[in-house]
Motif scaffolding. Structure first.
Motif, PDB file in Angstrom:
ATOM      1  N   ALA A 596       0.800  -1.157  -0.036  1.00 31.60           N
ATOM      2  CA  ALA A 596      -0.100  -0.172   0.126  1.00 31.60           C
ATOM      3  C   ALA A 596       0.760   1.317  -0.025  1.00 31.60           C
ATOM      4  O   ALA A 596       1.860   1.398   0.666  1.00 31.60           O
ATOM      5  CB  ALA A 596      -0.741  -0.102   1.222  1.00 31.60           C
ATOM      6  N   PHE A 597       0.448   2.357  -0.555  1.00 31.18           N
ATOM      7  CA  PHE A 597       0.737   3.699  -0.914  1.00 31.18           C
ATOM      8  C   PHE A 597       0.224   4.853  -0.596  1.00 31.18           C
ATOM      9  O   PHE A 597      -1.110   4.669  -0.769  1.00 31.18           O
ATOM     10  CB  PHE A 597       1.915   3.393  -2.047  1.00 31.18           C
ATOM     11  N   GLU A 598       0.832   5.959  -0.365  1.00 31.76           N
ATOM     12  CA  GLU A 598      -0.026   6.997  -0.238  1.00 31.76           C
ATOM     13  C   GLU A 598       0.565   7.997  -1.362  1.00 31.76           C
ATOM     14  O   GLU A 598       1.990   8.461  -1.142  1.00 31.76           O
ATOM     15  CB  GLU A 598       0.093   7.750   0.923  1.00 31.76           C
ATOM     16  N   THR A 599       0.043   8.787  -2.259  1.00 26.71           N
ATOM     17  CA  THR A 599       0.627   9.249  -3.345  1.00 26.71           C
ATOM     18  C   THR A 599       0.572  10.792  -3.212  1.00 26.71           C
ATOM     19  O   THR A 599      -0.064  11.308  -1.977  1.00 26.71           O
ATOM     20  CB  THR A 599      -0.369   9.244  -4.669  1.00 26.71           C
ATOM     21  N   PRO A 600       1.431  11.715  -3.761  1.00 26.66           N
ATOM     22  CA  PRO A 600       1.545  13.006  -3.295  1.00 26.66           C
ATOM     23  C   PRO A 600       0.167  13.737  -3.279  1.00 26.66           C
ATOM     24  O   PRO A 600      -0.065  14.509  -2.827  1.00 26.66           O
ATOM     25  CB  PRO A 600       2.410  13.557  -4.384  1.00 26.66           C
ATOM     26  N   ARG A 601      -0.584  13.332  -4.289  1.00 23.38           N
ATOM     27  CA  ARG A 601      -2.044  14.029  -4.126  1.00 23.38           C
ATOM     28  C   ARG A 601      -2.874  13.457  -3.234  1.00 23.38           C
ATOM     29  O   ARG A 601      -4.070  14.004  -3.219  1.00 23.38           O
ATOM     30  CB  ARG A 601      -2.636  13.854  -5.667  1.00 23.38           C
ATOM     31  N   GLY A 602      -2.727  12.428  -2.470  1.00 21.42           N
ATOM     32  CA  GLY A 602      -3.479  11.994  -1.297  1.00 21.42           C
ATOM     33  C   GLY A 602      -4.163  10.838  -1.671  1.00 21.42           C
ATOM     34  O   GLY A 602      -5.059  10.413  -0.635  1.00 21.42           O
ATOM     35  N   ASP A 603      -4.118  10.268  -2.717  1.00 23.54           N
ATOM     36  CA  ASP A 603      -4.653   9.019  -3.135  1.00 23.54           C
ATOM     37  C   ASP A 603      -3.974   7.705  -2.202  1.00 23.54           C
ATOM     38  O   ASP A 603      -2.792   7.486  -1.824  1.00 23.54           O
ATOM     39  CB  ASP A 603      -4.663   8.547  -4.335  1.00 23.54           C
ATOM     40  N   THR A 604      -4.590   6.798  -1.857  1.00 27.27           N
ATOM     41  CA  THR A 604      -4.167   5.476  -1.369  1.00 27.27           C
ATOM     42  C   THR A 604      -4.416   4.471  -2.423  1.00 27.27           C
ATOM     43  O   THR A 604      -5.308   4.215  -2.966  1.00 27.27           O
ATOM     44  CB  THR A 604      -5.007   5.089  -0.221  1.00 27.27           C
ATOM     45  N   VAL A 605      -3.153   3.746  -2.645  1.00 29.44           N
ATOM     46  CA  VAL A 605      -2.977   2.819  -3.585  1.00 29.44           C
ATOM     47  C   VAL A 605      -2.717   1.531  -3.030  1.00 29.44           C
ATOM     48  O   VAL A 605      -1.742   1.299  -2.399  1.00 29.44           O
ATOM     49  CB  VAL A 605      -1.986   3.148  -4.701  1.00 29.44           C
ATOM     50  N   VAL A 606      -3.568   0.334  -3.308  1.00 30.22           N
ATOM     51  CA  VAL A 606      -3.153  -0.864  -2.757  1.00 30.22           C
ATOM     52  C   VAL A 606      -3.203  -1.758  -4.079  1.00 30.22           C
ATOM     53  O   VAL A 606      -3.915  -1.844  -4.933  1.00 30.22           O
ATOM     54  CB  VAL A 606      -4.473  -1.519  -2.005  1.00 30.22           C
ATOM     55  N   VAL A 607      -1.947  -2.606  -4.087  1.00 29.11           N
ATOM     56  CA  VAL A 607      -1.587  -3.378  -5.306  1.00 29.11           C
ATOM     57  C   VAL A 607      -1.522  -4.800  -4.639  1.00 29.11           C
ATOM     58  O   VAL A 607      -0.991  -5.094  -3.507  1.00 29.11           O
ATOM     59  CB  VAL A 607      -0.234  -3.288  -5.765  1.00 29.11           C
ATOM     60  N   VAL A 608      -2.520  -5.750  -5.361  1.00 31.27           N
ATOM     61  CA  VAL A 608      -2.767  -7.053  -4.808  1.00 31.27           C
ATOM     62  C   VAL A 608      -2.258  -8.112  -5.786  1.00 31.27           C
ATOM     63  O   VAL A 608      -2.630  -7.822  -7.058  1.00 31.27           O
ATOM     64  CB  VAL A 608      -3.984  -7.378  -4.529  1.00 31.27           C
ATOM     65  N   LEU A 609      -1.414  -9.141  -5.220  1.00 36.25           N
ATOM     66  CA  LEU A 609      -0.878  -9.994  -6.275  1.00 36.25           C
ATOM     67  C   LEU A 609      -1.323 -11.439  -5.668  1.00 36.25           C
ATOM     68  O   LEU A 609      -1.227 -11.885  -4.456  1.00 36.25           O
ATOM     69  CB  LEU A 609       0.544 -10.141  -6.394  1.00 36.25           C
ATOM     70  N   ASN A 610      -1.846 -12.264  -6.471  1.00 35.53           N
ATOM     71  CA  ASN A 610      -2.341 -13.602  -6.102  1.00 35.53           C
ATOM     72  C   ASN A 610      -1.333 -14.636  -7.438  1.00 35.53           C
ATOM     73  O   ASN A 610      -1.860 -14.533  -8.332  1.00 35.53           O
ATOM     74  CB  ASN A 610      -3.780 -13.807  -6.355  1.00 35.53           C
ATOM     75  N   GLU A 611      -0.696 -15.283  -6.855  1.00 42.18           N
ATOM     76  CA  GLU A 611       0.221 -16.370  -7.485  1.00 42.18           C
ATOM     77  C   GLU A 611      -0.346 -17.561  -7.748  1.00 42.18           C
ATOM     78  O   GLU A 611       0.224 -18.433  -8.494  1.00 42.18           O
ATOM     79  CB  GLU A 611       1.793 -16.286  -7.065  1.00 42.18           C
ATOM     80  N   ALA A 612      -1.572 -17.952  -7.059  1.00 42.23           N
ATOM     81  CA  ALA A 612      -2.132 -19.317  -6.834  1.00 42.23           C
ATOM     82  C   ALA A 612      -2.891 -19.775  -7.978  1.00 42.23           C
ATOM     83  O   ALA A 612      -3.207 -18.921  -8.770  1.00 42.23           O
ATOM     84  CB  ALA A 612      -2.734 -19.552  -5.557  1.00 42.23           C
ATOM     85  N   GLU A 613      -3.558 -21.004  -7.920  1.00 40.55           N
ATOM     86  CA  GLU A 613      -4.241 -21.432  -8.659  1.00 40.55           C
ATOM     87  C   GLU A 613      -5.717 -21.109  -8.664  1.00 40.55           C
ATOM     88  O   GLU A 613      -6.577 -21.547  -9.437  1.00 40.55           O
ATOM     89  CB  GLU A 613      -3.976 -23.113  -8.965  1.00 40.55           C
ATOM     90  N   GLU A 614      -6.073 -20.897  -7.293  1.00 40.21           N
ATOM     91  CA  GLU A 614      -7.387 -20.501  -6.922  1.00 40.21           C
ATOM     92  C   GLU A 614      -7.411 -19.008  -6.755  1.00 40.21           C
ATOM     93  O   GLU A 614      -6.246 -18.036  -6.521  1.00 40.21           O
ATOM     94  CB  GLU A 614      -7.342 -21.088  -5.535  1.00 40.21           C
ATOM     95  N   PRO A 615      -8.990 -18.496  -6.797  1.00 38.74           N
ATOM     96  CA  PRO A 615      -8.987 -17.041  -6.773  1.00 38.74           C
ATOM     97  C   PRO A 615      -9.052 -17.167  -4.934  1.00 38.74           C
ATOM     98  O   PRO A 615      -9.237 -18.080  -4.357  1.00 38.74           O
ATOM     99  CB  PRO A 615     -10.642 -16.926  -7.298  1.00 38.74           C
ATOM    100  N   VAL A 616      -8.907 -15.567  -4.843  1.00 39.50           N
ATOM    101  CA  VAL A 616      -9.023 -15.295  -3.505  1.00 39.50           C
ATOM    102  C   VAL A 616     -10.388 -14.146  -3.253  1.00 39.50           C
ATOM    103  O   VAL A 616     -10.198 -13.146  -3.851  1.00 39.50           O
ATOM    104  CB  VAL A 616      -7.819 -14.912  -2.665  1.00 39.50           C
ATOM    105  N   GLU A 617     -11.100 -14.214  -2.307  1.00 37.01           N
ATOM    106  CA  GLU A 617     -12.356 -13.298  -1.831  1.00 37.01           C
ATOM    107  C   GLU A 617     -11.421 -12.725  -0.424  1.00 37.01           C
ATOM    108  O   GLU A 617     -10.862 -13.494   0.352  1.00 37.01           O
ATOM    109  CB  GLU A 617     -13.429 -13.956  -1.449  1.00 37.01           C
TER     110      GLU A 617
END
Length: 643
Positions: A596-617
């Protein structure tokens, strides 16, 4: 807003597979906790290198395709690259050997090519195209080798000792002559001034590319002490006088020795005052390219503890998949996932950015005068009539486009949720050399172990059913000497650990059994093997769900106690850390990760990675606001949320 970049073909394949597996995880949910009140390092940017090979291929393209490549990286609708690396002279990704002053004894650099004619042919024009799209492009240069006359001789193929830019003497490549060292520092300054005269300003410099690598291409070996002396007595004073705005980075090599180098360079205040940051690469060393980008994040974090409090930074300055360009969908997608994982893990460990190797190559991953062809996010098609965009480009863009310079990493903690029936796959396969860790329990096969009757702790990975060449793997018997983390080894190797369960619940190493196996294999016995040792947690290592390293320590209060769950049909069970809530013994890293990151303009950015064979809720929970967002990520996917 979620943003997922996948090819149409893979989207269809993933969606079909997700439907067939969904019933396995309906009762489980993952979670990502994001806390904007805990802020860490500033992000300096992301990018790639303008090598000779890149520029040669770029100018073989028609103009329309050239514009496409530059726009894809640097344009307003591209993936937001803001950093470029420039080799100072020839490197392995060059077609010929060259430097800018080949006159022996020219200690004052009177014959230096101030016009840098070689670079003006293609490199400078390509960089200027990038600058048109990204005026704030940060450029840094790295030398592979000084001119031959500045180096100790090495033995050529005929057995004759000659001075050469190719390879390096060991343990030092640069002549131990103050006149040479000062001339080499002047060489740096003149190169930077030459670019500046052409309207191309440098942001930074690394002292030497891969200073521990003696070849087989352009190279010059240093150790940490000689690097520090060169920086303190020559390079630092020259660059601070001529180019005070420049960021000076040291090391520029693999993660294994990064802590030792940082300690040595920071120990001397006269050296540390010239040091702005440490650069590092993702390579494992040797020729097993499957381990690149798979280890050493604890070392980055530990080096950061020595640097970041003093206003210095870390930059991942070179990474690439080798050998060749992988044109298969499955292989190229696996490489993209691996790249994304290393980017996020480096940032979580404290790095301020991530720089790919070549920005553009041909269809085979070259040209390269040393023959080590490599993969790249965008490459030329076979006849150079156009460019091909691979999955690595899209995975990289999920970070580089949405996390601009000036952003800050904020605290996050990710836990996945997988069904017990997960099939083995390229994602679940664990290679020898992976690190053992404690990571949030997620139900995956990477966290299912069996304590065999003979005392080995084997990972129960179904991949061995489908690929006979993939050997079962077990916990090793000793930590790696540099990362201090217990690694995964083949179960039939003498270095496989033999453990027993202590009454406290700790896993105790049977050193006598291990030593007997090593003796039978004619290997040296373990050092200090007479002392009782148990699995323990290596500190620091509380990164965002990526796993704290597991080492061997005393069997007293510092030992890690484990509760062993119920075995499945394969005989595997989770080893849950009894005194670290929700943490399980893990082979390598967890499949589900986030940053997770906070940008200079105040947005919150969350990058999510799933490397498995299954989806994740999963749920994203934001603090201190207390907001929550319900989401789901398909198998083998990356998503970015901007809120």
């Amino acid at each position: 807003m979620p943003c997922a970049s996948r090819s149409a073909l893979l989207t269809l394949a993933s969606s079909n597979f997700a439907k067939s597996q969904l019933q396995l995880i309906l009762y489980r949910r993952g979670r990502i906790d994001v806390d904007s009140t805990a802020s860490y390092q500033e992000i300096v940017g992301f990018g790639a290198a303008f090598t000779d090979s890149a520029t040669i291929n770029f100018y073989k393209l028609p103009k329309e395709a050239q514009d496409f490549v530059i726009d894809a990286y640097f344009g307003p609708d591209g993936i937001g690259y803001t950093i470029g690396r420039i080799p100072m002279g020839s490197c392995d990704f060059s077609v010929e050997q060259y430097n800018y002053d080949d006159v022996p004894g020219d200690y004052s650099m009177e014959h230096f090519d101030n016009n840098i004619e070689y670079d003006q042919k293609q490199r400078v024009p390509m960089i200027k195209e990038a600058l048109k799209r990204q005026p704030n492009l940060k450029l840094f240069m790295s030398p592979w080798s000084p001119p031959a006359w500045m180096k100790y001789p090495t033995k050529d193929k005929d057995g004759v000792y000659r001075q050469s830019m190719i390879e390096s003497s060991y343990p030092q490549g640069l002549l131990d002559d103050p006149r040479v060292k000062h001339a080499w520092a002047l060489y740096f300054s003149k190169f930077i001034s030459a670019y500046k005269a052409l309207g191309v300003d440098m942001w930074g410099v690394t002292i030497q590319n891969e200073p521990e690598n003696p070849g087989p291409w352009e190279a010059c070996v240093y150790n940490a002490s000689s690097t520090g002396a060169f920086l303190r007595d020559h390079l630092g004073p020259v660059l601070r006088e001529d180019h005070p705005e420049l960021q000076i980075m040291a090391y520029d090599h693999n993660k294994d020795h990064m802590v030792a180098w940082t300690q040595i360079l920071m120990h001397d205040p006269a050296t540390a005052k010239y040091l702005d940051g440490m650069a590092f690469h993702w390579y494992y060393g040797g020729m097993d390219r499957g381990l690149d980008g798979s280890y050493g994040w604890g070392n980055v974090e530990e080096a950061g503890a020595l640097l970041l409090p003093h206003g210095k930074f870390m930059l991942s300055s070179e990474s690439c998949h080798c050998p060749f360009v992988d044109h298969t969908l499955d292989g190229s997608w696996a490489r993209a996932e691996h790249l994304a994982h290393d980017v996020l893990a480096d940032l979580e460990a404290g790095a301020g950015g991530w720089v790919d190797w070549n920005i553009f190559l041909d269809y085979d991953g070259g040209p390269n005068h040393a023959g080590n062809l490599c993969d790249v996010p965008i490459y030329a098609n076979e006849d150079h009539s156009g460019a091909v965009v691979g999955p690595m480009y899209h995975f990289m863009g999920h970070v580089s486009r949405f996390v601009p310079p000036g952003s800050r990493r904020i605290a996050s903690h990710a836990r996945g949720a997988y069904g017990a029936g997960t099939l083995g796959s390229r994602a679940s396969g664990v290679l020898r050399g992976f690190e053992a860790s404690l990571a949030p329990c997620d139900g995956s096969v990477r966290q299912r172990w069996a304590l065999l009757p003979d005392g080995r702790v084997q990972l129960v990975d179904q991949l061995t059913e489908y690929f006979q060449y993939w050997k079962p793997v077990c916990l090793g018997s000793a930590p790696d000497v540099w990362t201090r983390v217990v690694t995964i080894v083949a179960c039939d190797e003498p270095t496989a650990g033999v453990f027993s369960r202590a009454d406290s619940g700790a896993l105790r190493l049977d050193a006598d059994a291990v030593n007997a196996a090593l003796a039978d294999a004619a290997l040296l016995p373990l050092e200090n093997s007479s002392a009782e040792q148990c699995l323990a947690l290596l500190e620091p290592g509380a990164r965002s769900g990526r796993g704290a390293g597991v080492t061997l320590g005393g069997c007293g209060r510092g030992a890690q106690r484990f509760d062993v769950g119920s075995a499945d049909a394969k005989g595997g069970a989770p080893f849950t850390a009894a005194d670290a809530r929700g943490q399980c013994l893990t082979a390598g890293w967890p499949w589900f990760t986030a940053s997770a990151f906070e940008t200079p303009r105040g947005d919150t950015v969350v990058v999510v990675l799933n490397e498995a064979e299954e989806p994740v809720e999963f749920d994203i929970v934001f603090q201190p606001q207390g907001r929550a967002l319900a989401a789901a990520i398909p198998a083998h996917s990356i998503q970015t949320y901007v809120l």
